[in-house]
Design a protein around this motif. Structure first.
Motif, PDB file in Angstrom:
ATOM      1  N   GLY A  73       0.783  -1.235   0.000  1.00  0.00           N
ATOM      2  CA  GLY A  73       0.000   0.000   0.000  1.00  0.00           C
ATOM      3  C   GLY A  73       0.807   1.273   0.000  1.00  0.00           C
ATOM      4  N   LEU A  74       2.140   1.196  -0.146  1.00  0.00           N
ATOM      5  CA  LEU A  74       2.966   2.395  -0.138  1.00  0.00           C
ATOM      6  C   LEU A  74       3.085   2.955  -1.556  1.00  0.00           C
ATOM      7  CD1 LEU A  74       3.867   0.749   2.473  1.00  0.00           C
ATOM      8  CD2 LEU A  74       5.991   2.054   2.317  1.00  0.00           C
ATOM      9  N   ILE A  75       3.315   4.255  -1.651  1.00  0.00           N
ATOM     10  CA  ILE A  75       3.704   4.831  -2.928  1.00  0.00           C
ATOM     11  C   ILE A  75       5.218   4.987  -2.895  1.00  0.00           C
ATOM     12  CG2 ILE A  75       1.489   5.919  -3.396  1.00  0.00           C
ATOM     13  CD1 ILE A  75       2.643   8.552  -2.510  1.00  0.00           C
ATOM     14  N   VAL A  76       5.848   4.708  -4.033  1.00  0.00           N
ATOM     15  CA  VAL A  76       7.285   4.423  -4.049  1.00  0.00           C
ATOM     16  C   VAL A  76       8.034   5.333  -5.021  1.00  0.00           C
ATOM     17  CG1 VAL A  76       9.015   2.617  -4.417  1.00  0.00           C
ATOM     18  CG2 VAL A  76       6.746   2.009  -3.532  1.00  0.00           C
ATOM     19  N   ASN A  77       9.218   5.763  -4.563  1.00  0.00           N
ATOM     20  CA  ASN A  77      10.175   6.448  -5.419  1.00  0.00           C
ATOM     21  C   ASN A  77      11.400   5.557  -5.548  1.00  0.00           C
ATOM     22  OD1 ASN A  77      12.887   8.191  -5.313  1.00  0.00           O
ATOM     23  ND2 ASN A  77      11.385   9.335  -6.493  1.00  0.00           N
ATOM     24  N   VAL A  78      11.825   5.324  -6.784  1.00  0.00           N
ATOM     25  CA  VAL A  78      13.025   4.519  -7.032  1.00  0.00           C
ATOM     26  C   VAL A  78      14.063   5.435  -7.668  1.00  0.00           C
ATOM     27  CG1 VAL A  78      13.989   2.455  -8.118  1.00  0.00           C
ATOM     28  CG2 VAL A  78      11.590   2.477  -7.378  1.00  0.00           C
ATOM     29  N   THR A  79      15.140   5.660  -6.962  1.00  0.00           N
ATOM     30  CA  THR A  79      16.146   6.629  -7.395  1.00  0.00           C
ATOM     31  C   THR A  79      16.704   6.290  -8.771  1.00  0.00           C
ATOM     32  OG1 THR A  79      16.762   7.109  -5.107  1.00  0.00           O
ATOM     33  CG2 THR A  79      18.372   7.670  -6.802  1.00  0.00           C
ATOM     34  N   ASP A  80      16.729   7.306  -9.649  1.00  0.00           N
ATOM     35  CA  ASP A  80      17.299   7.219 -11.000  1.00  0.00           C
ATOM     36  C   ASP A  80      16.540   6.282 -11.931  1.00  0.00           C
ATOM     37  OD1 ASP A  80      19.274   9.046 -10.397  1.00  0.00           O
ATOM     38  OD2 ASP A  80      20.725   7.517  -9.809  1.00  0.00           O
ATOM     39  N   GLY A 103      10.184  20.491 -10.484  1.00  0.00           N
ATOM     40  CA  GLY A 103      10.248  19.101 -10.911  1.00  0.00           C
ATOM     41  C   GLY A 103      10.211  18.985 -12.420  1.00  0.00           C
ATOM     42  N   THR A 104      10.754  17.895 -12.923  1.00  0.00           N
ATOM     43  CA  THR A 104      10.718  17.614 -14.360  1.00  0.00           C
ATOM     44  C   THR A 104      10.086  16.255 -14.630  1.00  0.00           C
ATOM     45  OG1 THR A 104      12.933  16.608 -14.347  1.00  0.00           O
ATOM     46  CG2 THR A 104      12.803  18.988 -14.755  1.00  0.00           C
ATOM     47  N   GLY A 105       9.381  15.697 -13.639  1.00  0.00           N
ATOM     48  CA  GLY A 105       8.771  14.385 -13.817  1.00  0.00           C
ATOM     49  C   GLY A 105       9.782  13.281 -13.988  1.00  0.00           C
ATOM     50  N   GLY A 106      11.002  13.513 -13.481  1.00  0.00           N
ATOM     51  CA  GLY A 106      12.055  12.511 -13.616  1.00  0.00           C
ATOM     52  C   GLY A 106      12.853  12.638 -14.899  1.00  0.00           C
ATOM     53  N   ALA A 107      12.513  13.614 -15.758  1.00  0.00           N
ATOM     54  CA  ALA A 107      13.206  13.742 -17.038  1.00  0.00           C
ATOM     55  C   ALA A 107      14.656  14.175 -16.864  1.00  0.00           C
ATOM     56  CB  ALA A 107      12.470  14.728 -17.940  1.00  0.00           C
ATOM     57  N   SER A 108      14.896  15.125 -15.950  1.00  0.00           N
ATOM     58  CA  SER A 108      16.264  15.612 -15.755  1.00  0.00           C
ATOM     59  C   SER A 108      16.400  16.261 -14.388  1.00  0.00           C
ATOM     60  CB  SER A 108      16.637  16.626 -16.845  1.00  0.00           C
ATOM     61  OG  SER A 108      17.908  17.198 -16.569  1.00  0.00           O
ATOM     62  N   ALA A 109      16.971  15.523 -13.448  1.00  0.00           N
ATOM     63  CA  ALA A 109      17.224  16.082 -12.125  1.00  0.00           C
ATOM     64  C   ALA A 109      18.220  17.240 -12.205  1.00  0.00           C
ATOM     65  CB  ALA A 109      17.754  14.991 -11.193  1.00  0.00           C
ATOM     66  N   GLY A 110      19.150  17.156 -13.159  1.00  0.00           N
ATOM     67  CA  GLY A 110      20.135  18.224 -13.320  1.00  0.00           C
ATOM     68  C   GLY A 110      19.493  19.539 -13.723  1.00  0.00           C
TER      69      GLY A 110
END
Length: 261
Positions: A73-80, A103-110
């Protein structure tokens, strides 16, 4: 316009958050959680948690851990690994209690990081203090401006560029008190027209963008693109051209947008 995620601020103070992984990347996630008041725990305590960060180098292990946690039941973030994420973590400008998240929706953290660094230069350090003053002054603001429409228009006028509470200007510790005690009533109202020069919302002038963002009612023809209409407040009344403006909103800001076609 497609939207890949819904930006939210999730309160985690005194709540358990699962963080799986070792090394600097995992420690960075633990610091992030603890800075927000959360309590970092392992997978064994996942049944007490709502959020999880998975920081594992092996993709197979990361995928399996994400599936296990999601199954609980957790919502999850998986790095990279954006494709495995239920949520992503923005780059943060902290002016407590004001938080600006990029935020970029994970497109580019940089890219998110570079945008955050530029915003850091522009946002005054006293921004959070001004927000706290406004919060403490809510009873006084309600007394001075009894209806919700009056309060919104008064605050829009005070907080706009050059206004007495302009958040981008350096404000004193009594800024809100001085504003409330003044005799000025510079709330903006009236009927304004915008003739679009193109379908690109970036072609709006600063004044046009401000009027659209503060409008109570937006009158538009069918050729006005959605990319422009979304610049209005979500709760602004939208009226197709030729429609009738609600009587209770006619004394606010009414903006008529027409396409150039």
């Amino acid at each position: 316009m497609a939207v890949n995620s819904l930006p939210l601020f999730h309160r985690i103070a005194d709540r358990r958050v699962v963080v799986l992984g070792l090394g600097e990347a995992a420690e960075a996630k633990r610091r992030l959680v603890e800075r927000a008041g959360g309590i970092c725990v392992g997978e064994a305590e996942a049944h007490h948690a709502q959020l999880a960060f998975v920081v594992l180098d092996d993709e197979g292990e990361a995928r399996a851990a994400a599936m296990r946690l999601r199954g609980k039941g957790l919502i999850v973030n998986v790095t990279d690994r954006p494709a495995l994420c239920d949520f992503t973590v923005p780059s943060i400008v902290d002016r407590e209690p004001v938080i600006v998240a990029v935020g970029t929706g994970g497109a580019s953290a940089g890219m998110a990081k570079m945008l955050r660094l530029r915003l850091e230069r522009f946002l005054p350090q006293g921004l959070g203090r001004l927000a706290s003053q406004l919060s403490a002054a809510r009873p006084a603001i309600r007394a001075r401006f009894p209806t919700s429409d009056q309060r919104r228009r008064a605050l829009d006028a005070a907080l706009r560029e050059g206004g007495p509470l302009d958040p981008m200007a350096v404000q004193g510790e009594d800024a809100v008190d001085r504003w409330l005690s003044g005799d000025r009533n510079d709330t903006e109202q009236g009927f304004f027209q915008i003739l679009l020069r193109s379908a690109d919302p970036d072609d709006l002038t600063l004044r046009e963008a401000r009027l659209l963002g503060g409008a109570d009612v937006v009158i538009h023809d069918r050729n006005v693109p959605q990319s422009v209409l979304v610049r209005a407040r979500a709760d602004a009344q939208r009226v197709p051209e030729g429609g009738e403006v609600p009587a209770d909103m006619a004394d606010g800001i009414v903006v008529a947008i027409r396409s150039a076609n």
